[in-house]
Design an enzyme around this catalytic site. Structure first.
Site, PDB file in Angstrom:
ATOM      1  N   LYS A  20      -0.554 -10.580  12.701  1.00  0.00           N
ATOM      2  CA  LYS A  20      -0.317  -9.288  13.353  1.00  0.00           C
ATOM      3  C   LYS A  20      -0.834  -9.349  14.791  1.00  0.00           C
ATOM      4  O   LYS A  20      -1.936  -9.858  15.038  1.00  0.00           O
ATOM      5  CB  LYS A  20      -1.032  -8.191  12.569  1.00  0.00           C
ATOM      6  CG  LYS A  20      -0.828  -6.780  13.082  1.00  0.00           C
ATOM      7  CD  LYS A  20      -1.545  -5.790  12.179  1.00  0.00           C
ATOM      8  CE  LYS A  20      -1.320  -4.354  12.577  1.00  0.00           C
ATOM      9  NZ  LYS A  20      -1.968  -3.399  11.643  1.00  0.00           N
ATOM     10  N   SER A  97       0.761   0.083   9.766  1.00  0.00           N
ATOM     11  CA  SER A  97       1.196  -0.428  11.055  1.00  0.00           C
ATOM     12  C   SER A  97       1.543  -1.920  11.035  1.00  0.00           C
ATOM     13  O   SER A  97       2.119  -2.428  12.003  1.00  0.00           O
ATOM     14  CB  SER A  97       0.099  -0.175  12.106  1.00  0.00           C
ATOM     15  OG  SER A  97      -1.094  -0.856  11.784  1.00  0.00           O
ATOM     16  N   SER A 121      -2.602   0.366   6.343  1.00  0.00           N
ATOM     17  CA  SER A 121      -1.654  -0.377   7.170  1.00  0.00           C
ATOM     18  C   SER A 121      -1.235  -1.732   6.623  1.00  0.00           C
ATOM     19  O   SER A 121      -0.322  -2.356   7.159  1.00  0.00           O
ATOM     20  CB  SER A 121      -2.216  -0.553   8.591  1.00  0.00           C
ATOM     21  OG  SER A 121      -2.162   0.668   9.287  1.00  0.00           O
TER      22      SER A 121
END
Length: 377
Positions: A20, A97, A121
């Site tokens: 990420k 996210s 997330s």
């Protein structure tokens, strides 16, 4: 290309790891999916410890994965970098996210992904994309080199197509990590799972989760006095910490999406309202309550999402729906595993959330593997 902020495709024969883009990779900028951050970002001087650990075990970084801007939403929608496409249903959000991390794994572009989880997330995009993901115990995994949203609540954890891939991800984070089943004799009701009942869940999803859990044997229904309030506490803690970190970005509002600029301003307004003490008191209360349940049961189970993933919508209501059941584990500091389960009558699966005792990821992964095996035709 919306799955990725940047592709690297490092050569080698080790597991392909998506990272990420809130986690430092040496030589690459960390943008947090935000133009305001990207315009000032320098290439990272070193790998974050979680990436260094993975590299030391032969993992090859295949790219920096896309995400919600500043990790500050749960739907995966990002007007600047684009929105990763949900591989199960392109009309629905991929979840966030850690959106790109989930999609990279679900589409086979990565064997494992690292995401971050502050209010669901990792678990939300795992549920939206039909994969597995693990929110680790708060403090177990290093946050050095990770762009912070709320250091009190942030964790790094692995995502994979199945439990075995998540276990591989844990080994990349912690060499030698090995799932270990619980000892049923340690509990008052040997081997039972506490099935947490919460309001507002689609009855079909509740039924699907119940049907999945019955494959493991009996479960005991439980209620939580503090679960709903703990979701509010999650938001208040994030507001206090994220406002201090990101308030400066409002000086260049044209470099932020309108939604995120409004959200930062709201966080600033809320953080000055004197509500943090109440949120921290709730943090103690929800941890004590869940610990008491886990003292009698092997795990707590409930859905990850109250409904199917919605269509893209910048309204804040979508975030409230997506995060309704997950931020509480962050507030309590407990590990939580998201595992897809069949949803009869739907082309999409739903997802069960298994919450374990602090530091009990080994037991949680073993339980998830047992359930996954029981669900395999």
């Amino acid at each position: 290309m919306t799955t990725w902020i940047l592709r690297t495709d490092e050569p080698g024969d080790g597991p392909r790891l998506a990272v990420k883009d809130a986690i430092d990779v040496a030589g690459l900028p960390t943008t947090a999916g935000c133009r305001a951050v990207a315009e000032r970002a320098e290439p990272a001087a070193a790998d974050a410890p979680v990436v260094a650990s993975a590299r030391a075990q032969g993992a090859r970084i295949v790219g920096k994965a896309n995400l919600n801007e500043l990790c500050m939403a749960a739907d995966g929608v990002n007007p600047w970098t684009g929105t990763p496409v949900n591989p199960l249903d392109p009309s629905r959000v991929p979840g966030g996210s850690s959106s790109g991390s989930a999609v990279a794994v679900a589409t086979g572009e990565a064997d494992v992904a690292f995401g971050t989880d502050t209010s669901g997330s990792i678990r939300i995009p795992a549920a939206c994309c039909g994969i597995a993901g693990l929110k680790t115990t708060n403090g177990r995994v290093s946050l050095d080199g990770v762009y912070p949203l709320s250091p009190t609540l942030d964790v790094v954890g692995p995502m994979g197509r199945d439990v075995a891939a998540v276990v591989l991800g844990m080994r990349l984070l912690e060499p030698g990590f090995t799932p270990a089943p619980d000892d049923p004799s340690a509990f008052g009701a040997p081997g039972t799972i506490a099935r947490l009942r919460v309001d507002g869940v689609d009855p079909a999803i509740d039924t699907a989760v119940d049907d999945a859990l019955r494959r493991l044997g009996s479960f005991t229904d439980v209620r939580s006095e503090h679960y709903a309030d703990a979701a509010t506490a999650n938001g208040l803690i994030i507001s206090d910490e994220a406002a201090r970190r990101n308030g400066r970005l409002l000086a260049a509002p044209d470099l932020l999406s309108g939604r995120i600029a409004r959200r930062i301003q709201h966080m600033i307004d809320v953080s000055g309202a004197g509500l943090l003490d109440r949120a921290l008191a709730m943090r103690k209360a929800i941890r004590a309550e869940l610990d008491a349940i886990l003292a009698r049961h092997t795990a707590i189970a409930l859905p990850v999402l109250t409904c199917l993933p919605p269509e893209p919508d910048e309204a804040d209501e979508s975030d409230l729906v997506l995060t309704a059941l997950v931020g509480q584990a962050n507030v309590a500091g407990l590990p939580a595993f998201a595992l897809p389960v069949p949803l009869p009558g739907s082309h999409l699966p739903t997802s069960v959330q298994l919450i374990g005792r602090a530091g009990a990821e080994e037991h949680l992964c073993a339980l998830a593997a047992t359930l996954e095996s029981a669900l395999t035709p």
